[in-house]
Design a protein around this motif. Structure first.
Motif, PDB file in Angstrom:
ATOM      1  N   VAL A 145       0.840  -1.202   0.000  1.00 31.21           N
ATOM      2  CA  VAL A 145       0.000   0.000   0.000  1.00 31.21           C
ATOM      3  C   VAL A 145       0.875   1.253   0.000  1.00 31.21           C
ATOM      4  N   LEU A 146       1.924   1.252   0.825  1.00 27.04           N
ATOM      5  CA  LEU A 146       2.836   2.397   0.881  1.00 27.04           C
ATOM      6  C   LEU A 146       3.565   2.583  -0.443  1.00 27.04           C
ATOM      7  N   ALA A 147       4.017   1.489  -1.035  1.00 30.54           N
ATOM      8  CA  ALA A 147       4.753   1.575  -2.297  1.00 30.54           C
ATOM      9  C   ALA A 147       3.874   2.072  -3.434  1.00 30.54           C
ATOM     10  N   ASP A 148       2.581   1.842  -3.309  1.00 32.51           N
ATOM     11  CA  ASP A 148       1.656   2.262  -4.355  1.00 32.51           C
ATOM     12  C   ASP A 148       1.253   3.727  -4.219  1.00 32.51           C
ATOM     13  N   ASP A 149       1.765   4.395  -3.186  1.00 33.62           N
ATOM     14  CA  ASP A 149       1.412   5.798  -2.943  1.00 33.62           C
ATOM     15  C   ASP A 149       2.672   6.586  -2.604  1.00 33.62           C
ATOM     16  N   LEU A 150       3.596   6.639  -3.557  1.00 30.78           N
ATOM     17  CA  LEU A 150       4.893   7.276  -3.311  1.00 30.78           C
ATOM     18  C   LEU A 150       4.792   8.788  -3.136  1.00 30.78           C
ATOM     19  N   THR A 151       3.676   9.370  -3.508  1.00 26.16           N
ATOM     20  CA  THR A 151       3.499  10.817  -3.311  1.00 26.16           C
ATOM     21  C   THR A 151       2.771  11.113  -2.010  1.00 26.16           C
ATOM     22  N   GLY A 152       2.477  10.070  -1.234  1.00 29.49           N
ATOM     23  CA  GLY A 152       1.744  10.242   0.005  1.00 29.49           C
ATOM     24  C   GLY A 152       2.609  10.785   1.129  1.00 29.49           C
ATOM     25  N   PRO A 153       1.995  11.040   2.282  1.00 30.81           N
ATOM     26  CA  PRO A 153       2.689  11.681   3.408  1.00 30.81           C
ATOM     27  C   PRO A 153       3.737  10.800   4.083  1.00 30.81           C
ATOM     28  N   ASP A 154       3.732   9.495   3.805  1.00 28.27           N
ATOM     29  CA  ASP A 154       4.705   8.608   4.438  1.00 28.27           C
ATOM     30  C   ASP A 154       6.080   8.685   3.785  1.00 28.27           C
ATOM     31  N   TRP A 155       6.148   9.330   2.636  1.00 25.58           N
ATOM     32  CA  TRP A 155       7.396   9.404   1.893  1.00 25.58           C
ATOM     33  C   TRP A 155       7.903  10.840   1.822  1.00 25.58           C
ATOM     34  N   SER A 156       9.211  11.000   1.828  1.00 23.55           N
ATOM     35  CA  SER A 156       9.840  12.287   1.562  1.00 23.55           C
ATOM     36  C   SER A 156      10.767  12.120   0.366  1.00 23.55           C
ATOM     37  N   ARG A 157      11.394  13.205  -0.068  1.00 23.06           N
ATOM     38  CA  ARG A 157      12.311  13.140  -1.204  1.00 23.06           C
ATOM     39  C   ARG A 157      13.740  13.258  -0.703  1.00 23.06           C
ATOM     40  N   LEU A 158      14.618  12.499  -1.333  1.00 20.70           N
ATOM     41  CA  LEU A 158      16.024  12.482  -0.949  1.00 20.70           C
ATOM     42  C   LEU A 158      16.862  12.429  -2.212  1.00 20.70           C
ATOM     43  N   SER A 159      17.832  13.331  -2.334  1.00 24.05           N
ATOM     44  CA  SER A 159      18.711  13.368  -3.504  1.00 24.05           C
ATOM     45  C   SER A 159      20.019  12.648  -3.176  1.00 24.05           C
ATOM     46  N   LEU A 160      20.345  11.640  -3.973  1.00 21.24           N
ATOM     47  CA  LEU A 160      21.563  10.863  -3.800  1.00 21.24           C
ATOM     48  C   LEU A 160      22.231  10.660  -5.149  1.00 21.24           C
ATOM     49  N   PRO A 161      23.566  10.542  -5.175  1.00 20.02           N
ATOM     50  CA  PRO A 161      24.252  10.357  -6.461  1.00 20.02           C
ATOM     51  C   PRO A 161      24.071   8.950  -7.025  1.00 20.02           C
ATOM     52  N   VAL A 162      23.798   8.886  -8.317  1.00 14.81           N
ATOM     53  CA  VAL A 162      23.737   7.628  -9.053  1.00 14.81           C
ATOM     54  C   VAL A 162      24.682   7.763 -10.240  1.00 14.81           C
ATOM     55  N   ASP A 163      25.721   6.961 -10.256  1.00 14.99           N
ATOM     56  CA  ASP A 163      26.765   7.088 -11.282  1.00 14.99           C
ATOM     57  C   ASP A 163      27.321   8.507 -11.330  1.00 14.99           C
TER      58      ASP A 163
ATOM     59  N   THR B  56      25.838  11.331 -10.669  1.00 13.85           N
ATOM     60  CA  THR B  56      24.880  12.391 -10.975  1.00 13.85           C
ATOM     61  C   THR B  56      23.752  12.379  -9.949  1.00 13.85           C
ATOM     62  N   PRO B  57      23.383  13.540  -9.384  1.00 12.17           N
ATOM     63  CA  PRO B  57      22.304  13.560  -8.392  1.00 12.17           C
ATOM     64  C   PRO B  57      21.001  13.012  -8.969  1.00 12.17           C
ATOM     65  N   ALA B  58      20.335  12.179  -8.189  1.00 12.23           N
ATOM     66  CA  ALA B  58      19.053  11.603  -8.586  1.00 12.23           C
ATOM     67  C   ALA B  58      18.090  11.702  -7.410  1.00 12.23           C
ATOM     68  N   SER B  59      16.810  11.803  -7.721  1.00 14.28           N
ATOM     69  CA  SER B  59      15.791  11.959  -6.692  1.00 14.28           C
ATOM     70  C   SER B  59      15.214  10.593  -6.314  1.00 14.28           C
ATOM     71  N   PHE B  60      15.101  10.350  -5.008  1.00 15.04           N
ATOM     72  CA  PHE B  60      14.546   9.103  -4.491  1.00 15.04           C
ATOM     73  C   PHE B  60      13.371   9.389  -3.569  1.00 15.04           C
ATOM     74  N   HIS B  61      12.460   8.437  -3.511  1.00  8.04           N
ATOM     75  CA  HIS B  61      11.415   8.435  -2.496  1.00  8.04           C
ATOM     76  C   HIS B  61      11.994   7.734  -1.270  1.00  8.04           C
ATOM     77  N   TYR B  62      11.748   8.293  -0.084  1.00  4.64           N
ATOM     78  CA  TYR B  62      12.424   7.812   1.119  1.00  4.64           C
ATOM     79  C   TYR B  62      11.456   7.796   2.290  1.00  4.64           C
ATOM     80  N   ARG B  63      11.529   6.732   3.095  1.00  2.00           N
ATOM     81  CA  ARG B  63      10.751   6.695   4.330  1.00  2.00           C
ATOM     82  C   ARG B  63      11.531   5.944   5.406  1.00  2.00           C
TER      83      ARG B  63
END
Length: 219
Positions: free
Chosen positions: A150-168, A170-177
């Motif tokens: 249920v949480l994974a199906d609602d990544l824009t919900g209040p249980d998730w925040s955004r976190l920028s981490l490098p991938v190869d 280059t900064p990339a945006s992740f969903h984080y909880r």
């Protein structure tokens, strides 16, 4: 995600901080994947090890996990303060169209939500709530697995925040909880795969990800 594990599912009834059964896998399935594998970047200098690959009904490799740090242990009442330090990176092929094994239908496309769910379930498999009898853990795990979906199906919900981490690099945006059991994150790469990750005892904020150059070095 209708996949199976070549190395076997992690057992749900381990106790007393025992290593999660079947946590280590072989390199064979990883070598069959038509997509690149990801792990933590070179800033991480600790142990690295292979876990499982997941396959579709037709045997095609769809996802897999690579561990870093201490091998996860199932947390029991006697080990609530001994969580270990680990981060597991899940790589899942980005497939917008997936055919069923008999070729007559289509399966749900993989997405960042798929990576978030795999990471969430991975964390649950090495978690044991304090004061819970081992006979009740299967029921708890079933309930929490549904919650993870249920949480994974609602990544824009209040249980998730955004976190920028490098991938190869280059900064990339992740969903984080975060939860009392650890943390979970999920995002995508420019290499045609989605990334999930989970861990505890190791902060997610300082992590970076990169393509694994030689998967056989993890054996």
């Amino acid at each position: 995600m209708e996949t199976t594990s070549r190395a076997g599912a992690q057992a749900s009834d381990a106790e007393g901080g025992q290593p999660v059964p079947s946590a280590r896998g072989t390199v064979d399935g990883y070598l069959l994947a038509p997509f690149p594998w990801y792990g933590l970047d070179e800033a991480f200098t600790g142990p690295r090890w292979l876990m499982q690959v997941g396959t579709a009904a037709d045997g095609a490799v769809e996802h897999g996990s690579i561990g870093h740090g201490d091998e996860p242990t199932v947390r029991s009442e006697s080990t609530t303060d001994d969580k270990g330090r680990f981060a597991v990176v899940v790589t899942i092929a980005a497939n917008p169209v997936r055919r069923s094994a008999d070729g007559t239908g289509l399966l749900e496309a993989t997405s960042v939500s798929s990576a978030a769910w795999l990471a969430g379930v991975g964390l649950l498999n090495c978690t044991w709530p304090g004061q819970m009898d081992h006979t009740l853990r299967d029921d708890w795990l079933d309930q929490q697995t549904e919650t993870a979906w249920v949480l994974a199906d609602d990544l824009t919900g209040p249980d998730w925040s955004r976190l920028s981490l490098p991938v190869d690099g280059t900064p990339a945006s992740f969903h984080y909880r975060e939860s009392e059991f650890g943390w979970v994150l999920a995002g995508s790469t420019q290499q045609g795969v989605h990334l999930g990750a989970y861990g505890r005892g190791m902060s997610a904020y300082g992590l970076g990800f990169s393509v694994v150059k030689d998967i056989t070095a993890y054996v």
